[in-house]
Scaffold this motif. Structure first.
Motif, mmCIF file in Angstrom:
data_model
loop_
_atom_site.group_PDB
_atom_site.id
_atom_site.type_symbol
_atom_site.label_atom_id
_atom_site.label_comp_id
_atom_site.label_asym_id
_atom_site.label_seq_id
_atom_site.Cartn_x
_atom_site.Cartn_y
_atom_site.Cartn_z
ATOM 1 N N ARG A 1 81.160 83.921 43.240
ATOM 2 C CA ARG A 1 80.659 85.176 42.671
ATOM 3 C C ARG A 1 80.300 84.925 41.212
ATOM 4 N N ILE A 2 79.102 85.350 40.834
ATOM 5 C CA ILE A 2 78.603 85.151 39.473
ATOM 6 C C ILE A 2 78.626 86.484 38.721
ATOM 7 N N PHE A 3 79.010 86.416 37.450
ATOM 8 C CA PHE A 3 79.055 87.594 36.595
ATOM 9 C C PHE A 3 78.120 87.395 35.413
ATOM 10 N N LYS A 4 77.164 88.282 35.264
ATOM 11 C CA LYS A 4 76.248 88.244 34.129
ATOM 12 C C LYS A 4 76.775 89.027 32.934
ATOM 13 N N ASN A 5 77.629 90.023 33.199
ATOM 14 C CA ASN A 5 78.226 90.835 32.150
ATOM 15 C C ASN A 5 79.733 90.856 32.350
ATOM 16 N N GLN A 6 80.440 91.414 31.370
ATOM 17 C CA GLN A 6 81.892 91.505 31.511
ATOM 18 C C GLN A 6 82.233 92.318 32.759
ATOM 19 N N HIS B 1 89.739 89.896 34.282
ATOM 20 C CA HIS B 1 88.456 90.137 33.629
ATOM 21 C C HIS B 1 87.709 88.823 33.400
ATOM 22 N N PHE B 2 86.425 88.842 33.670
ATOM 23 C CA PHE B 2 85.540 87.700 33.437
ATOM 24 C C PHE B 2 84.485 88.125 32.416
ATOM 25 N N THR B 3 84.429 87.400 31.289
ATOM 26 C CA THR B 3 83.523 87.764 30.207
ATOM 27 C C THR B 3 82.626 86.577 29.862
ATOM 28 N N PRO B 4 81.320 86.626 30.187
ATOM 29 C CA PRO B 4 80.412 85.522 29.839
ATOM 30 C C PRO B 4 80.299 85.348 28.332
ATOM 31 N N ARG B 5 80.095 84.104 27.918
ATOM 32 C CA ARG B 5 79.864 83.787 26.517
ATOM 33 C C ARG B 5 78.363 83.754 26.250
ATOM 34 N N GLY B 6 77.931 84.471 25.227
ATOM 35 C CA GLY B 6 76.528 84.470 24.841
ATOM 36 C C GLY B 6 75.627 84.883 25.988
ATOM 37 N N SER C 1 75.233 83.064 28.691
ATOM 38 C CA SER C 1 75.653 82.323 29.867
ATOM 39 C C SER C 1 76.187 83.290 30.924
ATOM 40 N N PHE C 2 76.963 82.781 31.863
ATOM 41 C CA PHE C 2 77.508 83.593 32.947
ATOM 42 C C PHE C 2 78.904 83.092 33.272
ATOM 43 N N ALA C 3 79.606 83.863 34.094
ATOM 44 C CA ALA C 3 80.926 83.475 34.580
ATOM 45 C C ALA C 3 80.873 83.398 36.099
ATOM 46 N N PHE C 4 81.829 82.697 36.681
ATOM 47 C CA PHE C 4 81.883 82.664 38.142
ATOM 48 C C PHE C 4 83.316 82.421 38.592
ATOM 49 N N VAL C 5 83.573 82.701 39.861
ATOM 50 C CA VAL C 5 84.872 82.428 40.466
ATOM 51 C C VAL C 5 84.658 82.167 41.947
#
Length: 833
Positions: A86-91, A164-169, A171-175
């Motif tokens: 799962r990809i996160f573009k925003n918090q 909580h997953f918070t992307p930097r700048g 970029s994106f987050a994933f799990v």
């Protein structure tokens, strides 16, 4: 209805099932929730766990999805769990409904792979839970051989738990997968442990282990192979950590049955292999005396951080249970003698030692075991090591919001085209269902709710407390408070006030306490909580209620005080629910007891006004904020509205602070609180004590409505005895009553400048007590404050029950003028007026 029917048919075609999970029924039951296969519609069974595809839950918002036809991997592990993410573009966050409070393992899985233009190895993000940072400035290497699993141990005492997953700048987050499950053994870790510094064992113990979040950084089977245990923890061999292989020899593996639950360890403490294998001191390799040799392991750790170190022992090398005891060392310094058979005389009985260890700035931690001269068998051994790092607090938002949901992108690996079409349709209908559900209840059953947020940054919690930045030693873990109150059992409820409900509790050390728990339905909240903690953490006095501890954990705000067995002063004067009738259930306080209670309360207020912290104004003096212990010693309580001195800018405010009937009339004109405002309120309390009636009552006679006005009316008539508590009739010396009435009258002067200080009040009340206890013939018209009468009634050698030279501020004796000599000189001056 047609959409719902179509959705049910679609689930039938895809053979999708909504799993049901059972609660833990006993300590021997393995956990069954939560195990999440992120970004997937598939349910996967893996090592006894059933990972549920989060797309099955229908509890998140999906903006779009993409798919790839193949995932190339060289992993030696089961990769079925890691073909989606799962990809996160925003918090964003996953929210879990928590039905059982206690100690949890939380595992977050990451497995980077490429999907078209998206390479998960490019992700750059932060992960947090509650107010702790789990991963900061996190990047993951493009390693397709094996997943990266981050494991945390923490206590959850809230109905919602969020990751909580918070992307930097940009970029994106994933799990890839998430595990959140309750430990079957809720005695898994103690809250108070020995503290070890790089220089050796500290004289202080560490409190509050259970309120921390711990990250597993090492889990080693000493002398054994890689293996997994019943809680799906991975143990690795110790070869790479041994500093000198010649110093140790591998123990012969134990083939018998282990004696669990004898020395404290059970089936969940570690795998059987950990306790059936070990490293023992190799005496043959020692060039010198065997007594000076050690086995040393070196582990990489974060610099200048705290760690929970768990050492596993099981005596599988001795012939007799009393043969072996040896030394434990950290950084080469002796800390403990280890006796693995001190509880029982059984061999092969597993146990573990937990310690809090601080690291230095070297970036590693040395752990050694060595023999003792007084041991019959001069050897040493170790079976296993676990090292968990204490996570630092985070400024990231820790409470799920209710704002707009962010767009969530799902990468799906190894999905055929036909199935993908069905999934897209499913997501469409689930999205509709979810949006409608969100208009009402937040969440589906007991399954996690996924939240996405449109913003990538937050200013922090609106109610973030400033006391978190202070190094206060009174902080208590929520779990300890829950244990003390049997999870806030209504049967232990002893009161309710402006801040919340008050429970009776018993701490682990046997101390009985009063636990005040904040309630959002009440008017008071965070400012009062902070003020109470900050004030009572700095001051100590015999006549001020002591703060035992506080808890600001999750969304809770809790204050823990010494328990006052006799309740509030008001409880012993009248039933506050009655208008003018006294309660037949109240205790009969003698006039001497009432005077002593007033004197004690006055001493507490005097100390507040004159303490070295610039003076503290209570601002809510009333009979319910004066508590009595089992010996009827009075203590002033409830400092939520207190302020430090008249120069505090917060003393001048638009909002009216205090309780009606007790508030200084001058305050209404200036909105400025001073010490004399407390004096006025105390004057009302004096009349309450005398008349046994509330400060304000409903009455057809206007002069009776306000106790202060009513009391002064009769005092001016010289007939105060007409309105005293009937229980006191015949019990008060007339001279004592006259002096008491004069004291109350001075306290209630309209102009604050004309009111006495609390030190003056103490003197007058002490004098009233002397008058009550001394039979002196006097004329009715004689002034009780004349020098002539003072000569007839000599002062005692010392002020009884003063004890102000025991006052502590910040651990030091207060240097104010409230010592015996200082007070005594002032009393003589006052007496001459």
């Amino acid at each position: 209805m047609e959409k719902l029917h179509f959705l049910m048919v679609l689930f039938s075609l895809l053979n999708l099932q909504f799993p049901s999970f059972l609660l833990l029924s006993s300590a021997s039951t393995l956990p069954s929730k939560y195990f999440i296969n992120c970004g997937s519609v598939s349910n996967i069974s893996l090592s006894g766990r059933k990972f549920v595809g989060d797309l099955n839950l229908g509890s998140f918002s999906v903006g779009s999805s993409s798919a790839i036809s193949d995932v190339t991997t060289n992993s030696s592990t089961d990769t079925s769990l890691y073909q989606t993410a799962r990809i996160f573009k925003n918090q964003s966050s996953f929210d879990f409904d928590i039905t059982d409070f206690g100690i949890y393992y939380v595992r977050v899985h990451f497995f980077p792979f490429s999907s078209g233009r998206t390479n998960l190895a490019d992700a750059h993000f932060d992960v947090s839970a509650f107010n702790f940072s789990l991963l900061s400035d996190f990047r993951i290497k493009d390693n397709s051989n094996s997943p990266l699993i981050k494991e945390y141990l923490l206590t959850i005492n809230a109905t919602k738990f969020s990751i909580h997953f918070t992307p930097r700048g940009k970029s994106f987050a994933f799990v890839s997968a998430i595990e959140v499950f309750l430990l079957p053994d809720q005695e898994f870790v103690s809250d108070e442990l020995d503290l070890i510094t790089p220089s050796g064992l500290s004289n202080h113990r560490y409190h509050g282990v259970r309120s921390q979040v711990l990250l597993t950084i090492h889990r080693v089977d000493v002398g054994g192979p890689q293996n997994n245990d019943s809680l799906w923890r991975n143990w690795i061999p110790d070869d790479e950590y041994l500093l000198s292989r010649e110093s140790a020899k591998t123990c012969v593996p134990y083939e018998g049955t282990l004696n669990y639950d004898v020395n404290g360890a059970n089936n969940y403490s570690a795998s059987d292999l950990v306790y059936k294998t070990c490293r023992e001191l190799n005496l043959d390799s020692s060039k010198g005396s065997s007594n000076s040799s050690k086995i040393t392991w070196r582990f990489g750790v974060s610099s200048r951080a705290k760690h929970l170190v768990r050492l596993h022992f099981c005596d599988i090398i001795s012939k007799n249970a009393s043969d072996v005891f040896f030394n434990l060392y950290f950084y080469g310094n002796f800390t403990h003698m280890i006796s693995t058979n001190k509880i029982s005389d059984l061999l092969a009985a597993p146990l573990y030692y937990d310690l809090v260890v601080e690291s230095d700035d070297s970036g590693y931690m040395d752990i050694s075991v060595g023999p003792r001269q007084d041991s019959k068998n001069k050897t040493a051994y170790l079976n296993g090591v676990e090292i968990m790092e204490f996570m630092k607090e985070s400024s990231l938002v820790d409470v799920p919001g209710n704002g707009n949901r962010s767009r969530v992108f799902v990468i799906v690996g190894t999905v055929c085209g036909v199935a993908f079409v069905f999934i897209v349709i499913v997501l469409f209908f689930l999205g509709i269902k979810y949006k409608k559900a969100k208009q009402g209840d937040d969440g589906v059953g007991s399954w996690p709710v996924f939240h996405g947020k449109d913003t990538t940054s937050r200013k922090g919690r609106a109610n973030a407390s400033s006391i978190r930045s202070l190094n206060l030693k009174l902080k208590m873990p929520l779990l300890e408070i829950q244990n003390a109150t049997h999870n806030f059992d209504p049967k232990l409820l002893i009161g309710e006030g402006g801040f919340g409900k008050v429970y009776k509790g018993t701490l682990q050390n046997g101390m009985t306490v009063a636990v005040k728990r904040s309630d959002s339905k009440h008017g008071q909240g965070l400012p009062e909580f902070e003020t109470e903690v900050l004030v009572l953490s700095k001051i100590r006095h015999r006549h001020l209620v002591s703060l035992i501890g506080y808890c600001e954990e999750r969304s809770e705000m809790i204050l823990v005080y010494e328990f006052m067995e006799k309740g509030t002063l008001r409880d012993h004067l009248y039933d506050q629910n009655e208008k003018s009738k006294r309660s037949s259930k109240r205790s009969k306080l003698s006039w001497k007891q009432r005077l002593e209670i007033c004197i004690g309360s006055a001493k507490g207020l005097h100390y507040l006004h004159t303490c070295s912290h610039g003076g503290i104004i209570h601002r809510d003096v009333k009979s319910t904020n004066i508590l009595l212990n089992k010996n009827y010693v009075a203590k002033v309580a409830d400092f939520g509205l207190s302020r430090s001195g008249p120069n505090d800018p917060d003393n001048c405010s638009v909002g009216i602070k205090g309780s009606f009937g007790y508030m200084d009339p001058e305050y209404f004109r200036s909105l400025q609180f001073t010490e004399k405002s407390d004096v006025y309120s105390f004057g009302v309390v004096l009349l309450e004590v005398l008349c046994a009636r509330p400060a304000i009552v409903n009455s057809t006679k206007r002069e009776e409505m306000n106790l202060a006005e009513w009391g002064i009316l009769w005092q001016n008539k010289g007939q105060l005895e007409n309105i005293i508590d009937p229980l006191l009739v015949g019990d008060i010396n007339p001279d004592s009553l006259r002096k008491f009435g004069e004291t109350a009258e001075k306290c209630l002067k309209g102009d604050g400048a004309n009111r006495p200080t609390m030190l003056d009040v103490i003197w007058d009340l002490e004098y009233a007590l002397q008058l009550h206890q001394t039979a002196v013939h006097r004329e009715p018209h004689e002034d009780t404050t004349t020098n002539a009468f003072f000569v007839e009634l000599p002062l005692p050698d010392s002020i009884p029950d003063w004890e102000d030279n025991d006052l502590l501020i910040g651990g030091e004796v207060d240097g104010s003028d409230t010592t015996d000599s200082g007070v005594f000189s002032q009393l003589r001056i006052d007496a001459a007026r």
